[in-house]
Design an enzyme around this catalytic site. Structure first.
Site, PDB file in Angstrom:
ATOM      1  N   HIS A 172       0.836  -1.200   0.000  1.00 57.27           N
ATOM      2  CA  HIS A 172       0.000   0.000   0.000  1.00 57.27           C
ATOM      3  C   HIS A 172       0.880   1.263   0.000  1.00 57.27           C
ATOM      4  O   HIS A 172       0.731   2.135  -0.862  1.00 57.27           O
ATOM      5  CB  HIS A 172      -0.923  -0.023   1.231  1.00 57.27           C
ATOM      6  CG  HIS A 172      -1.843   1.153   1.325  1.00 57.27           C
ATOM      7  ND1 HIS A 172      -3.145   1.107   0.866  1.00 57.27           N
ATOM      8  CD2 HIS A 172      -1.655   2.399   1.810  1.00 57.27           C
ATOM      9  CE1 HIS A 172      -3.716   2.287   1.077  1.00 57.27           C
ATOM     10  NE2 HIS A 172      -2.840   3.088   1.644  1.00 57.27           N
ATOM     11  N   GLU A 173       1.802   1.326   0.946  1.00 51.53           N
ATOM     12  CA  GLU A 173       2.658   2.521   1.036  1.00 51.53           C
ATOM     13  C   GLU A 173       3.587   2.617  -0.169  1.00 51.53           C
ATOM     14  O   GLU A 173       3.929   3.718  -0.612  1.00 51.53           O
ATOM     15  CB  GLU A 173       3.457   2.516   2.346  1.00 51.53           C
ATOM     16  CG  GLU A 173       2.615   2.430   3.630  1.00 51.53           C
ATOM     17  CD  GLU A 173       1.532   3.490   3.743  1.00 51.53           C
ATOM     18  OE1 GLU A 173       1.632   4.539   3.078  1.00 51.53           O
ATOM     19  OE2 GLU A 173       0.553   3.257   4.493  1.00 51.53           O
ATOM     20  N   HIS A 176       1.825   4.559  -2.775  1.00 51.05           N
ATOM     21  CA  HIS A 176       1.988   5.997  -2.522  1.00 51.05           C
ATOM     22  C   HIS A 176       3.410   6.447  -2.896  1.00 51.05           C
ATOM     23  O   HIS A 176       3.604   7.498  -3.516  1.00 51.05           O
ATOM     24  CB  HIS A 176       1.737   6.308  -1.042  1.00 51.05           C
ATOM     25  CG  HIS A 176       0.301   6.251  -0.617  1.00 51.05           C
ATOM     26  ND1 HIS A 176      -0.678   7.019  -1.204  1.00 51.05           N
ATOM     27  CD2 HIS A 176      -0.327   5.528   0.361  1.00 51.05           C
ATOM     28  CE1 HIS A 176      -1.856   6.779  -0.620  1.00 51.05           C
ATOM     29  NE2 HIS A 176      -1.678   5.875   0.330  1.00 51.05           N
ATOM     30  N   GLU A 215      -4.586   7.801  -3.275  1.00 53.37           N
ATOM     31  CA  GLU A 215      -5.082   6.524  -2.767  1.00 53.37           C
ATOM     32  C   GLU A 215      -5.295   5.524  -3.907  1.00 53.37           C
ATOM     33  O   GLU A 215      -5.202   4.313  -3.697  1.00 53.37           O
ATOM     34  CB  GLU A 215      -6.389   6.757  -1.993  1.00 53.37           C
ATOM     35  CG  GLU A 215      -6.895   5.567  -1.207  1.00 53.37           C
ATOM     36  CD  GLU A 215      -6.082   5.268   0.062  1.00 53.37           C
ATOM     37  OE1 GLU A 215      -5.136   6.016   0.379  1.00 53.37           O
ATOM     38  OE2 GLU A 215      -6.395   4.264   0.730  1.00 53.37           O
TER      39      GLU A 215
END
Lengths: 487, 487
Positions: A258-259, A262, A288
């Site tokens: 997830h990170e 980003h 997101e």
């Protein structure tokens, strides 16, 4: 050009603050917190002073006046610098200070109130923060309703009514998919083989995955924290964080994926434009989309694990006899959780729909603070079929309201929709689809670099999405993705 | 009081810079260096602007004018704030900028010149830095010779002539002790059992030692770096760094003990006075006394290892059959090294004597830059009995001159002298001596807290030492310590 120099100076200050904030969440000794707050406050004040100064206004006006024949990127930069300046200067310094002080008090009160499931102790703070949010909305101005002015700070050029209409249209199908996914998952009752999955082995595995999908460790790192995040300390300095559960290596891995999403966005922004809108991310809903794309569309795909599961089995010997299909069923498990941050892909958006609806009514003044717990529990029961056990597991669960962060929950679901739409569009290129199916993500990343990252904040989110995918923002791809995965 | 508020704000800025500098030396990704330099430069400029501003001058004057009846600490704070202000404002901004730019260029040139042992490539930079140092000395003013003005920045209220006289008086005895120590050591040829000594085990052992001597991990950390240092990021945030050699665990351990000594001083300064002279360290010579005391007087003592060697043997199994006496002989080994930072206790000061003498002549103008290598080699041969193999192992070995750091090498040896004098004085208390002999260092630390740390920078170094030990600064205790250890 002077306004560019000033914007870059502002970015130097903000990024210095990011360094100090990152250290606060990763390595800060326990006794050092209060001085750290002084450092952050000082830097915040300098950044605010600069970006709202008369010198900034004059430099911006000078640039605007001499701008008749310049290129589109330059025009977009000036447009966005103007938007930010107007927004910042519409708030008097007194209000900014009052807002920061109220949040600071509210965060402490929230932490205690949540611990004791005592909404009444938090209610006066929430009232103050709501009043401040409405005051800000009034000063910023809005076309439809006050919530518009708050939402605009996270997702520009959209409207509360449009988001509400979108969410209303999604609700029945999201409900149905979630219900069905939870039933299927309950029938299988998937479990991972017992741990421990040693932290050092998780770190090594995660780093290999992050590097393989394109994260540049020459321009970034992964460290450990309590509440994972991604932060940018400079144009080539992107810090990811995660936390480890020795009972379940997928917890840190999907946190890292997830990170990393980003982080890939931040690393893909034009580094030479750092500090200018053309070198900045455009909105939370687009940000997101990048994290959810890598976490869910890539990281939870069968193709991904066809490639990575053998290494996972070598890294964690307890997986040796655990079939890939069982592992995937574990990754695709679904359950109705009271807590948003523990929710799976199938049920996550229901949390957002609930919260967005309540927040909108709170800001509109049609839901009183005292009635929030009852409204929460009722709305939750309608969506999930049962009531939270207490306010700690209900309306007190998240810190966002206590931080004064009213207006951005919707962007979590917008991110899910955007991720699916971008992923589907990229896969229309057969070379990308073929590569992804072989767990080679370089072509996909190149596509995202070109169609999303390279634009910085020069396009509105909806225009960026339309240009990238050939269609305006739509939930079609997302619903198709959920149906394929869960039905 | 306004000047105190401004001094505290200055400390907030400086400590923010320290956070960013610490990250640069520990965790910064490779590609991130250039933006990091912008952040440091911006913060430096703000700190300098504030501390040389008209507002600062007025606030200081106001405080001085209203100060007739106040307490000694307050008077000392104003005296030291005045000293720092006068020193800072005597340099025009143009000179400060020119000095920073020259150092920046010189550091790059030095790194290349050192690599190739090519002094000629560095010589023009050294000339520029010398000219700048002399210009600063002229602006700061001095009683005896220009070097005084440089030394004053690191060790206030001493004189070059006094240091030179001290070093001249020490030279014969230091030579004799070194010569004898090297001979004895060569006869024994002490070696540690072969590694690897795993890094993780070293980290655990070092942390236990640092905590046991009093380092507060609630207010500090140990991280890894290339060139170890101690830095203070706030009143309760002291960061030590070290590096690891898997062939020799004592390398990181004594590095940690050295930095722990610096860190105990920083943690012992009055935290409520952070940003004021009464909350700051007084001089490099006193700071180094704290590091050398814990590193050499405590860490290399038999009493220390009577306690810690069993744990070292459990931690590193290859020590199991290695007798304590052999281990101590290894810790007390001595050899003539070309490189200062590799020098042992018995030979270290000879490096300082050489360099101080050359620096003094360079600043006085009696040693031309072109003649530095020959003078170095000649001076080195006189002290050590052989010539360095090249300038890389001679006058190019250290970065200090390239950083513009002229005037502070003497403080390394002053630190050695001060450490011995303080340690001997503390041990005159039988309770402290008894505790130290049982490896209980709490009473010693309490004594240092009271007699050194608590004073901050309110006393001149010589007065601090005199008050703490009952005698003015003297080399007696240091020479006695070296004789006991080596003869």
């Amino acid at each position: 050009m002077q306004i560019y120099d000033m914007a870059r100076e502002h970015a130097v200050i903000s990024s210095a603050k990011a360094v100090i904030g990152w250290d606060q969440e990763t390595y800060l000794p326990a006794a050092a917190a209060s001085h750290r707050a002084s450092q952050l406050a000082w830097l915040s004040a300098r950044a605010h002073d600069l970006a709202t100064s008369e010198a900034w206004r004059r430099a911006l006006e000078t640039a605007e006046a001499s701008d008749s024949a310049s290129n589109p990127k330059h025009r977009a930069n000036l447009r966005e610098l103007r938007r930010a300046f107007d927004r910042a200067t519409k708030l008097p310094t007194e209000l900014v200070a009052r807002s920061a002080a109220a949040s600071s008090l509210a965060k402490h009160a929230w932490a205690e109130a949540r611990q004791r499931a005592d909404f009444a102790a938090f209610a006066p703070h929430l009232q103050t923060l709501l009043d401040i949010a409405r005051e800000k909305a009034d000063r910023w101005g809005y076309a439809g309703e006050p919530y518009d002015a708050l939402l605009e700070g996270y997702e520009r050029n959209t409207s509360t009514a449009a988001v509400a209409a979108l969410f209303d249209s999604l609700r029945p199908e999201l409900r149905e998919i979630a219900q069905r996914a939870v039933e299927v998952s309950a029938a299988h009752s998937p479990h991972l083989p017992p741990g421990p999955y040693p932290v050092a082995a998780q770190q090594e595995f995660n780093a290999q995955v992050a590097a393989a999908v394109g994260f540049d460790f020459q321009a970034g790192r992964i460290d450990t924290t309590t509440h994972p995040f991604c932060t940018t300390l400079g144009p080539r300095d992107v810090r990811l964080t995660t936390r480890y559960d020795e009972a379940d290596f997928t917890s840190s891995l999907f946190g890292v994926l997830h990170e990393t999403g980003h982080g890939l966005y931040e690393q893909g922004l034009p580094a030479d434009d750092f500090g200018l809108p053309s070198g900045a991310s455009v909105s939370l809903g687009i940000h997101e989309s990048q994290s959810r794309l890598w976490e869910n569309h890539i990281g939870r795909s069968r193709a991904f694990w066809n490639h990575w599961y053998p290494l996972a089995q070598r890294t964690f010997p307890q997986l040796a006899e655990f079939p890939l299909d069982d592992f995937l069923r574990y990754l695709w498990r679904a359950a109705f959780s009271q807590i948003r941050v523990e929710a799976d892909e199938a049920t996550y958006d229901l949390h957002i729909l609930l919260r967005f609806g309540l927040e909108r009514r709170m800001i509109a003044g049609t839901l009183a603070v005292a009635d929030v717990p009852a409204a929460w529990n009722e709305g939750f029961a309608e969506l999930f079929g049962f009531a939270p056990e207490d306010d700690r597991h209900g309306c007190l669960q998240d810190i966002h309201w206590a931080m004064g962060g009213l207006g951005y929950f919707a962007t979590y679901s917008l991110g899910n929709l955007n991720a699916a739409q971008l992923h589907a569009a990229a896969r229309r290129d057969p070379a990308i689809a073929t590569a992804c199916d072989a767990a080679d993500y370089a072509p996909l990343l190149a596509w995202l670099r070109q169609h999303v990252h390279a634009h910085g904040a020069t396009l509105d989110p909806a225009d960026l999405l339309t240009q990238a995918t050939g269609s305006p923002p739509s939930p079609t791809a997302y619903l198709a993705h959920l149906r394929t995965r869960y039905l």
